[in-house]
Design an enzyme around this catalytic site. Structure first.
Site, PDB file in Angstrom:
ATOM      1  N   HIS A   1      -6.121  -7.291  -0.476  1.00  0.00           N
ATOM      2  CA  HIS A   1      -6.339  -5.881  -0.794  1.00  0.00           C
ATOM      3  C   HIS A   1      -5.611  -5.488  -2.079  1.00  0.00           C
ATOM      4  O   HIS A   1      -4.547  -6.025  -2.390  1.00  0.00           O
ATOM      5  CB  HIS A   1      -5.802  -5.002   0.335  1.00  0.00           C
TER       6      HIS A   1
ATOM      7  N   HIS B   1       0.817  -1.222   0.000  1.00  0.00           N
ATOM      8  CA  HIS B   1       0.000   0.000   0.000  1.00  0.00           C
ATOM      9  C   HIS B   1       0.852   1.274   0.000  1.00  0.00           C
ATOM     10  O   HIS B   1       0.301   2.380  -0.053  1.00  0.00           O
ATOM     11  CB  HIS B   1      -0.933   0.026   1.213  1.00  0.00           C
TER      12      HIS B   1
ATOM     13  N   ASP C   1      -2.618 -10.558  -2.584  1.00  0.00           N
ATOM     14  CA  ASP C   1      -3.144 -10.117  -1.290  1.00  0.00           C
ATOM     15  C   ASP C   1      -4.641  -9.827  -1.416  1.00  0.00           C
ATOM     16  O   ASP C   1      -5.125  -9.492  -2.496  1.00  0.00           O
ATOM     17  CB  ASP C   1      -2.383  -8.846  -0.857  1.00  0.00           C
TER      18      ASP C   1
ATOM     19  N   ASP D   1      -4.131 -12.850   3.399  1.00  0.00           N
ATOM     20  CA  ASP D   1      -5.336 -12.389   4.089  1.00  0.00           C
ATOM     21  C   ASP D   1      -6.623 -12.636   3.310  1.00  0.00           C
ATOM     22  O   ASP D   1      -7.712 -12.300   3.785  1.00  0.00           O
ATOM     23  CB  ASP D   1      -5.223 -10.907   4.507  1.00  0.00           C
TER      24      ASP D   1
HETATM   25 ZN   LIG Z   1      -3.959  -7.177   2.667  1.00  0.00          ZN
END
Ligand SMILES: [Zn+2]
Length: 344
Positions: free
Chosen positions: A199, A162, A197, A286
């Site tokens: 996200h 991120h 991931d 995740d």
């Molecule tokens: Zn993540």
């Protein structure tokens, strides 16, 4: 396979973050490294430390993906924050240039708002040392592959995907996956990053958005309903020389392993047209059904399939740990992925 983790990474361990407006224990702490190491041990793999956590070479490479003022900010902000009257122990932003902003501020509070995208990136006294050590692990894994290893793994925590050119977000400060790609680029002309991931890898996307030499692809929960909210749509395809070198495949919340693996096939088919010579896997775990960040519903065995599929590409590969938070399944998920990867 060579695997890296620097003990200094434990020095970054902010106890809390802000969840739906309430202070909550941070899931991104040293406990993750403990569980992930356990998963590696179950797969018969062991970690070693990079020779050094901070070198001029690492700093120079980080300067190719992050701005100088951002790197200075990360290194100096805690001390400058502490000098403010009434400052809390942790650096935490309380004002942001929403919608843009024209001037980069001199004041520490303004700089914190400029660089810290959210309240999951609190900075403690020793944080920078830990953050830099995490990057050093990614660098060491990429150097191992440059040195001829077919694959290497970096247990990076804090994670990195991120983190943009000058923005921390979602527990990430320095973009370890982008750093690994940067090191691989010293030998390979075309490098791909596949982000599995839960996200969207918004920081990685931003770093390479206008570049045609690093292809970026991400599978993730649909950002219309999920962090990082403002990036990750299928219409984000790159710009300038990077046009066509970014692919996002958002999945509806609650999607299972069948949907995820089908999307991975689409992603890899698009990546093949880029003809990468080396690969970075932004390895989040995740997307598992029990992960506390709860967005997708993969089973442990799905990670074995993902590992096998990625190894089957037969590219020089750096696996960089991204998300995946403490649950009873976290060690098993990394074990399954590594077992799939090494058996293929
Ligand atoms: Zn993540």
């Amino acid at each position: 396979m060579k695997l890296y983790y620097h003990p200094d990474q434990e020095r970054h361990a902010p106890p809390t973050f802000l969840l739906r407006g309430a202070p909550a224990p941070s899931p991104e702490g040293p406990k993750r490294a403990e569980l992930l190491s356990l998963g590696l041990a179950q797969a018969g793999l062991s970690l070693s430390a990079p020779a050094k956590a901070d070198t001029p070479r690492l700093r120079e490479r980080l300067g190719r993906i992050h701005s100088d003022r951002y790197l200075d900010f990360l290194e100096t902000i805690h001390a400058r924050w502490q000098a403010l009257p009434g400052a809390a122990e942790l650096v935490a932003p309380n004002v942001h240039p929403c919608g843009g902003g024209h001037h980069y501020p001199r004041h520490p509070v303004g700089q914190a708002g400029w660089h810290l995208h959210d309240m999951a990136c609190l900075i403690a006294a020793d944080s920078f040392r830990g953050i830099l050590a995490s990057a050093a692990s990614a660098e060491a894994a990429a150097e191992a592959v440059l040195g001829g290893e077919p694959a290497a793994y970096a247990l990076c925590r804090p994670p990195g995907h991120h983190a943009g050119p000058e923005r921390a977000g979602g527990f990430c400060f320095l973009n370890n996956s982008a750093l690994a790609a940067t090191v691989l680029r010293e030998r390979f002309a075309r490098v791909a990053i596949v982000d599995v991931d839960l996200h969207h890898g918004n920081g990685t996307q931003d770093i390479f958005y206008a570049r045609g030499d690093v292809w970026t692809g991400s599978l993730h929960a649909d950002p219309a309903d999920f962090y990082p909210f403002f990036w990750g749509g299928a219409d984000e395809t790159g710009e300038g020389e990077g046009q066509g070198a970014n692919l996002n495949l958002p999945l509806p919340l609650g999607s299972d392993g069948v949907a995820f693996l089908a999307a991975l096939e689409r992603l890899l088919a698009a990546m093949a047209e880029f003809r990468p010579q080396a690969l970075v896997v932004a390895l989040g775990l995740d997307a598992h059904k029990d992960d506390p960040l709860a967005g997708l519903r993969l089973e442990t065995e799905d990670f074995r399939a993902i590992g096998a599929r990625l190894a089957g590409l037969e590219l020089p590969t750096v696996l960089v740990q991204e998300g995946g938070y403490p649950t009873e399944s976290l060690a098993d998920n990394l074990h399954a992925l590594m077992a799939g990867f090494t058996a293929a």
